[in-house]
Design an enzyme around this catalytic site. Structure first.
Site, PDB file in Angstrom:
ATOM      1  N   TYR A 292      19.529  47.618  46.197  1.00  0.00           N
ATOM      2  CA  TYR A 292      20.526  47.485  47.249  1.00  0.00           C
ATOM      3  C   TYR A 292      20.242  48.448  48.404  1.00  0.00           C
ATOM      4  CZ  TYR A 292      23.188  45.181  43.482  1.00  0.00           C
ATOM      5  OH  TYR A 292      23.583  44.371  42.448  1.00  0.00           O
TER       6      TYR A 292
ATOM      7  N   LYS B 194      41.652  32.516  49.899  1.00  0.00           N
ATOM      8  CA  LYS B 194      41.165  31.841  51.117  1.00  0.00           C
ATOM      9  C   LYS B 194      40.219  30.701  50.743  1.00  0.00           C
ATOM     10  CE  LYS B 194      41.536  36.037  53.940  1.00  0.00           C
ATOM     11  NZ  LYS B 194      40.816  37.001  54.822  1.00  0.00           N
TER      12      LYS B 194
ATOM     13  N   VAL C  22      34.689  34.788  42.029  1.00  0.00           N
ATOM     14  CA  VAL C  22      35.417  34.001  43.031  1.00  0.00           C
ATOM     15  C   VAL C  22      34.466  33.149  43.870  1.00  0.00           C
ATOM     16  CG1 VAL C  22      37.402  35.538  43.136  1.00  0.00           C
ATOM     17  CG2 VAL C  22      35.457  35.950  44.656  1.00  0.00           C
ATOM     18  N   ALA C  23      33.214  33.039  43.441  1.00  0.00           N
ATOM     19  CA  ALA C  23      32.252  32.092  44.023  1.00  0.00           C
ATOM     20  C   ALA C  23      32.213  32.140  45.550  1.00  0.00           C
ATOM     21  CB  ALA C  23      32.555  30.674  43.538  1.00  0.00           C
ATOM     22  N   LYS C  24      31.806  33.286  46.083  1.00  0.00           N
ATOM     23  CA  LYS C  24      31.690  33.480  47.540  1.00  0.00           C
ATOM     24  C   LYS C  24      33.026  33.295  48.254  1.00  0.00           C
ATOM     25  CE  LYS C  24      26.890  31.855  47.689  1.00  0.00           C
ATOM     26  NZ  LYS C  24      25.934  30.897  48.296  1.00  0.00           N
TER      27      LYS C  24
END
Length: 306
Positions: A51, A208, A200-202
């Protein structure tokens, strides 16, 4: 914040944890986010030498200097920086792993890691040599435990059979239910825990959801079509409203339902996101609710690396 035990280790990690890749390279902002998360009860922080070419580890190290005994630190290894620093190549050799722990510890300003993870892995690796590297580091006291970060069932099975891993990090969500095809049960049977990323899959499984599907799901997601993503987000929104809860809460609780799960590793790039993550309810879903959520998406399976 409730905690769960990681495999057969003595690590007790918060059910919601912090994947630090998203904190950026602003040192002061990153430290604020990490401190806020810890103050709110998150105790597991997951980074990697990959990272920001080590900058992420440096920020994490500065944030927890003086707080080291209050947190569980994990990092990853296996992606080797090429000359010039613009690309990486895979290196799971013992020589490389043993050399890189020293660099990660220096950046993290600590003399040990609670968990060191192989950041990938293939069947072409010399797996026994890789395992020997981690076992050597464990004997030397540089790491307490080790695991792998992989979505490859064939690789996971080899490490379960040959090594003393305590955890596997893998992508798992309502939109990526591939681990439900025997992998999660297999790990449970072998007393190995899962750290779930991508819960939350992007953002497509968050509060939202509809907005994120339109932004990021135009070309589909895995084998789900755009239309399927929209339909799932609409059903989730309706259910969350009926249950007087959030979409994010439902989808994260879904992931945490399986007994293999130790923690949902969530990213955050703002104080608001940190607070939202830390306050997510994690209690077990009623069986009927769990089954209803499964009906919102279809089961997909691994097509390779089986």
């Amino acid at each position: 914040m409730q905690k769960r035990r990681v495999g057969t280790s003595d690590l007790q990690v918060s059910e919601i944890s912090f994947g630090t890749m998203s904190i950026g390279t602003d040192e002061q902002q990153g430290i604020r986010l990490l401190h806020e998360a810890q103050d709110l009860g998150i105790n597991y922080f997951d980074t990697a030498d990959l990272y920001d070419q080590g900058k992420n580890e440096e920020i994490v190290g500065k944030a927890f200097k003086g707080r080291r005994d209050k947190v569980i630190l994990a990092s990853k290894v296996g992606n080797r920086l090429d000359p010039g620093g613009e690309s990486w190549h895979w290196d799971a050799s013992k020589e490389y792993i043993v050399s890189q722990i020293k660099e990660s510890l220096r950046r993290l300003q600590t003399d040990y890691l609670d968990l060191y993870q192989l950041h990938g892995g293939t069947m072409d690796d010399n797996i026994n040599e890789t395992i020997d590297a981690f076992e050597t580091l464990k004997k030397e006291g540089l790491i307490r435990y080790y695991g792998i970060s992989s979505i490859r069932p064939n690789v996971i099975r080899e490490y379960v059979k040959r090594s003393n891993i305590v955890s596997v990090m893998m992508q798992y969500s309502l939109l990526d239910r591939r681990p439900e095809e025997k992998v999660l049960d297999y790990l449970t049977d072998n007393n190995i825990s899962v750290f779930a990323r991508g819960s939350v899959a992007k953002g497509m499984l968050s509060d939202k959801a509809s907005e994120k599907v339109k932004q990021k799901g135009a070309d589909g997601y895995l084998t789900h079509t755009y239309e399927e993503l929209l339909a799932a987000s609409e059903k989730l929104s309706v259910l969350a409203e009926q249950e007087q809860t959030s979409v994010t809460s439902l989808t994260v609780r879904y992931v945490l339902q399986h007994p293999a799960l130790a923690s949902a590793v969530m990213g955050a790039s703002s104080l608001e996101q940190v607070k939202q993550n830390a306050k997510l309810p994690t209690e077990r879903l009623p069986d009927a609710m769990y089954e209803k959520l499964q009906q919102f998406t279809r089961q997909i399976t691994y097509t390779s690396h089986r």
